[in-house]
Scaffold this motif. Structure first.
Motif, PDB file in Angstrom:
ATOM      1  N   UNK A   4       0.974  -0.819   0.257  1.00  0.00           N
ATOM      2  CA  UNK A   4       0.438  -0.163   0.091  1.00  0.00           C
ATOM      3  C   UNK A   4       0.876   1.628   0.360  1.00  0.00           C
ATOM      4  N   UNK A   5       1.962   0.805   0.989  1.00  0.00           N
ATOM      5  CA  UNK A   5       2.884   2.367   0.563  1.00  0.00           C
ATOM      6  C   UNK A   5       3.968   2.807  -0.427  1.00  0.00           C
ATOM      7  N   UNK A   6       3.697   1.390  -1.116  1.00  0.00           N
ATOM      8  CA  UNK A   6       4.370   1.675  -2.593  1.00  0.00           C
ATOM      9  C   UNK A   6       3.679   2.223  -3.605  1.00  0.00           C
ATOM     10  N   UNK A   7       2.535   1.574  -3.344  1.00  0.00           N
ATOM     11  CA  UNK A   7       1.343   2.700  -4.617  1.00  0.00           C
ATOM     12  C   UNK A   7       0.811   4.247  -3.774  1.00  0.00           C
ATOM     13  N   UNK A   8       1.448   4.094  -2.648  1.00  0.00           N
ATOM     14  CA  UNK A   8       1.141   5.760  -2.881  1.00  0.00           C
ATOM     15  C   UNK A   8       2.155   6.635  -2.544  1.00  0.00           C
ATOM     16  N   UNK A   9       3.501   5.986  -2.693  1.00  0.00           N
ATOM     17  CA  UNK A   9       4.767   6.738  -2.932  1.00  0.00           C
ATOM     18  C   UNK A   9       4.762   6.724  -4.627  1.00  0.00           C
ATOM     19  N   UNK A  10       4.201   5.686  -5.269  1.00  0.00           N
ATOM     20  CA  UNK A  10       4.564   5.898  -7.241  1.00  0.00           C
ATOM     21  C   UNK A  10       3.726   7.207  -7.299  1.00  0.00           C
ATOM     22  N   UNK A  11       2.604   7.947  -6.581  1.00  0.00           N
ATOM     23  CA  UNK A  11       1.869   9.069  -6.841  1.00  0.00           C
ATOM     24  C   UNK A  11       1.288   9.453  -8.210  1.00  0.00           C
ATOM     25  N   UNK A  12       0.416   8.446  -9.009  1.00  0.00           N
ATOM     26  CA  UNK A  12       0.136   7.651  -9.766  1.00  0.00           C
ATOM     27  C   UNK A  12      -0.534   8.963  -9.899  1.00  0.00           C
ATOM     28  N   UNK A  13      -1.822   9.719 -10.666  1.00  0.00           N
ATOM     29  CA  UNK A  13      -2.636   9.915 -11.155  1.00  0.00           C
ATOM     30  C   UNK A  13      -3.804   9.564 -11.604  1.00  0.00           C
ATOM     31  N   UNK A  14      -3.627   8.292 -12.411  1.00  0.00           N
ATOM     32  CA  UNK A  14      -4.594   7.813 -13.149  1.00  0.00           C
ATOM     33  C   UNK A  14      -5.170   6.624 -13.322  1.00  0.00           C
ATOM     34  N   UNK A  15      -5.835   5.815 -12.712  1.00  0.00           N
ATOM     35  CA  UNK A  15      -6.412   5.183 -12.338  1.00  0.00           C
ATOM     36  C   UNK A  15      -8.098   4.647 -12.498  1.00  0.00           C
ATOM     37  N   UNK A  16      -8.631   3.400 -12.778  1.00  0.00           N
ATOM     38  CA  UNK A  16      -9.726   3.338 -13.501  1.00  0.00           C
ATOM     39  C   UNK A  16     -10.276   2.429 -12.240  1.00  0.00           C
TER      40      UNK A  16
END
Length: 156
Positions: A54-66
């Protein structure tokens, strides 16, 4: 993608609660800055429910997901569970990002690959915060295992 480097040595009740180290957060953040050079537009994301993924996902700072799903089998599961999830969740034309754990994630990358990765003979070759990118032909709205074209191995 394998999660970023987790902290070691902390006394925690459960492995699932292990957080990322500073190095792990930094590595994932770097991958997040590189990834848009390869993938743009909407993503489907499936992620282990573990604290470090979860922290890895947050750190990626992805702006777009469906679509974003936290799936227990990405923490508790094995190679077959990962493959089953990937083949059933993949959508034609929509990139899928899987954030998981070794050894299963390295085994999956090896099996998805149709052209040989030089490091793929090692069972745990994906290091923390490494992301393997593939392009797949889609047949009947599903990816074809073993038919993926390896694009890049992103490392922090």
């Amino acid at each position: 993608m394998r999660h970023g480097e987790a902290e070691i040595g902390k006394k925690l009740e459960k492995d699932i609660d292990r957080p990322l180290s500073e190095k792990g957060r930094f590595g994932a953040k770097i991958i997040g800055t590189i990834l848009p050079d390869y993938v743009s537009g909407p993503l489907t994301i499936i992620c282990s429910p573990a604290q470090r993924t979860r922290q890895t996902l947050d750190a990626l700072c992805l702006k777009s997901s469906i679509s974003l799903k936290f799936i227990d089998k990405l923490y508790y599961g094995n190679f077959d569970d990962y493959i089953s999830l990937i083949t059933t969740i993949s959508q034609d034309g929509v990139p899928l990002l899987v954030i998981g754990h070794n050894p299963a994630i390295s085994q999956v990358v090896t099996q998805l690959n149709s052209n040989c990765l030089p490091v793929a003979s090692r069972p745990r070759f994906l290091q923390p915060a490494n992301l393997a990118l593939f392009d797949f032909p889609i047949a009947k709205n599903r990816i074809s295992i073993g038919r993926g074209n390896f694009i890049a191995l992103l490392k922090p």
